[in-house]
Design an enzyme around this catalytic site. Structure first.
Site, PDB file in Angstrom:
ATOM      1  N   ARG A   1      35.725  37.842  31.672  1.00 62.07           N
ATOM      2  CA  ARG A   1      36.519  38.904  31.054  1.00 62.07           C
ATOM      3  C   ARG A   1      37.603  38.369  30.130  1.00 62.07           C
ATOM      4  NH1 ARG A   1      35.325  44.564  31.451  1.00 62.07           N
ATOM      5  NH2 ARG A   1      34.195  44.873  33.392  1.00 62.07           N
TER       6      ARG A   1
ATOM      7  N   LYS B   1      42.496  35.701  43.471  1.00 60.04           N
ATOM      8  CA  LYS B   1      41.200  36.373  43.413  1.00 60.04           C
ATOM      9  C   LYS B   1      40.313  35.543  42.494  1.00 60.04           C
ATOM     10  CE  LYS B   1      38.905  40.625  41.880  1.00 60.04           C
ATOM     11  NZ  LYS B   1      39.068  41.944  41.215  1.00 60.04           N
TER      12      LYS B   1
ATOM     13  N   TYR C   1      44.594  36.362  39.419  1.00 62.37           N
ATOM     14  CA  TYR C   1      43.219  36.822  39.242  1.00 62.37           C
ATOM     15  C   TYR C   1      42.537  36.007  38.156  1.00 62.37           C
ATOM     16  CZ  TYR C   1      39.418  40.228  38.280  1.00 62.37           C
ATOM     17  OH  TYR C   1      38.212  40.839  38.076  1.00 62.37           O
TER      18      TYR C   1
ATOM     19  N   TYR D   1      42.062  37.231  25.854  1.00 61.30           N
ATOM     20  CA  TYR D   1      41.905  37.231  24.407  1.00 61.30           C
ATOM     21  C   TYR D   1      42.624  36.074  23.722  1.00 61.30           C
ATOM     22  CZ  TYR D   1      41.343  38.619  19.580  1.00 61.30           C
ATOM     23  OH  TYR D   1      41.027  38.617  18.255  1.00 61.30           O
TER      24      TYR D   1
ATOM     25  N   ILE E   1      38.203  41.536  46.907  1.00 62.37           N
ATOM     26  CA  ILE E   1      38.654  42.687  46.119  1.00 62.37           C
ATOM     27  C   ILE E   1      37.386  43.203  45.451  1.00 62.37           C
ATOM     28  CG2 ILE E   1      40.142  43.493  44.264  1.00 62.37           C
ATOM     29  CD1 ILE E   1      42.125  41.306  45.029  1.00 62.37           C
TER      30      ILE E   1
ATOM     31  N   THR F   1      40.583  46.010  36.331  1.00 60.65           N
ATOM     32  CA  THR F   1      39.467  46.154  35.401  1.00 60.65           C
ATOM     33  C   THR F   1      38.594  47.346  35.772  1.00 60.65           C
ATOM     34  OG1 THR F   1      39.409  43.763  35.068  1.00 60.65           O
ATOM     35  CG2 THR F   1      37.460  44.992  34.409  1.00 60.65           C
ATOM     36  N   THR F   2      38.264  47.479  37.066  1.00 60.30           N
ATOM     37  CA  THR F   2      37.428  48.579  37.532  1.00 60.30           C
ATOM     38  C   THR F   2      38.129  49.917  37.339  1.00 60.30           C
ATOM     39  OG1 THR F   2      36.504  47.061  39.172  1.00 60.30           O
ATOM     40  CG2 THR F   2      36.025  49.392  39.467  1.00 60.30           C
TER      41      THR F   2
END
Length: 301
Positions: free
Chosen positions: A143, A166, A138, A112, A208, A49-50
């Protein structure tokens, strides 16, 4: 297999004619890898994402992983982001990361389409059946729109490929429940910098981290101290970094961290639309926090 401070690496871009993120800045990316090796980061996590994976083409996704793997050259582990809301696409991306030479994959829950808990289990079971590769699950409900519950993760704990999770639900109670259910069968990593110290103190294995992009040595020391049993020393660093963690949440990640890195003279803050430059009032707040940490505008750590 993975432990300590792992950086959720930004993807540096060159500026396009409109002032937004254009081509991947390979020189800057290689420099960041070298910086993290020098500063004690234990693993580099690109194209998550980052790393703005949502705006990278598949070709660019693989290119970034390839650059990071090549530059790391075995000096530090590479855990590549390969998740998708399509199981088939997640399989393809994970296979690509394995082929390129990453050490493992970070696989976000499908976003989504919001699968049920049973759908999540089948997604990860299918992935593990088709790719023999170390993977970290994750969970980041803010998100994805779906929270992978501790009992769901526990159903996958017997699958050899899944070496960790994570956890970024923001709930310490959920982390405790997860630890009780896993009973050491999978590693648990913080996915929220503000909760890294509490998770380590409870028995977590690392983080992370977004903040590690800017302060890699401090995050490495925070984790290393906690993992060696020095919780007092780790807590001291945690308290020092709390204002930074808060400031990096002023706007959608990675807007603040890229802005902070630009202020510190590390990279340009160019992002791809729909991400836009940080609001000026928020930027001023961020600059104030960086100054308090000894990171002046235009300076280097």
């Amino acid at each position: 297999m993975f432990a300590g401070s792992m950086v959720a690496l930004v993807t540096p871009f060159e500026k396009d004619p409109g002032g937004h993120g254009g081509r991947i800045d390979e020189k800057a990316l290689r420099h960041l890898v070298d910086l993290h090796v020098k500063e004690g980061t234990r693993a580099i996590v690109p194209v998550g994402t980052t790393g703005e994976s949502a705006t990278l083409s598949h070709e660019e996704h693989e290119k970034v992983i390839g650059i990071v793997v090549e530059q790391a050259a075995g000096r530090v582990k590479v855990l590549a982001g390969t998740g998708s809301n399509s199981t088939e696409e997640a399989v393809a991306l994970t296979r690509a990361a394995q082929r390129i030479g990453a050490d493992g994959a970070l696989v976000i829950t499908p976003y989504y389409n919001r699968p049920t808990q049973e759908g999540l289990v089948r997604h990860y079971e299918t992935l593990a059946a088709r790719v023999s590769f170390p993977m970290v699950i994750y969970n980041v409900p803010a998100r994805t729109g779906v929270n992978m519950l501790p009992e769901t993760v526990a159903r996958l704990a017997g699958i050899q490929a899944y070496v960790g999770v994570k956890e970024a639900s923001g709930s310490i109670s959920q982390v405790i429940d997860l630890m009780d259910r896993l009973e050491g069968r999978m590693a648990i990593y913080s996915g929220d910098d503000m909760l890294t110290y509490p998770i380590l103190a409870l028995g977590g294995h690392g983080t992370i981290s977004v903040s590690a992009n800017l302060v890699p040595r401090k995050m490495a020391d925070l984790c290393d101290l906690a993992l060696s049993g020095d919780l007092t020393g780790s807590l001291r660093i945690h308290r020092e970094l709390v204002p930074l963690h808060r400031a990096l949440g002023l706007e959608t990640n990675p807007i603040p961290i890229k802005t902070a890195m630009e202020i510190a003279g590390m990279i340009g803050s160019f992002m791809r639309l729909p991400l836009v430059p940080m609001d000026l009032a928020n930027r001023a707040k961020l600059e104030k926090v960086l100054g308090s940490l000894g990171i002046p505008s235009g300076g280097r750590r």
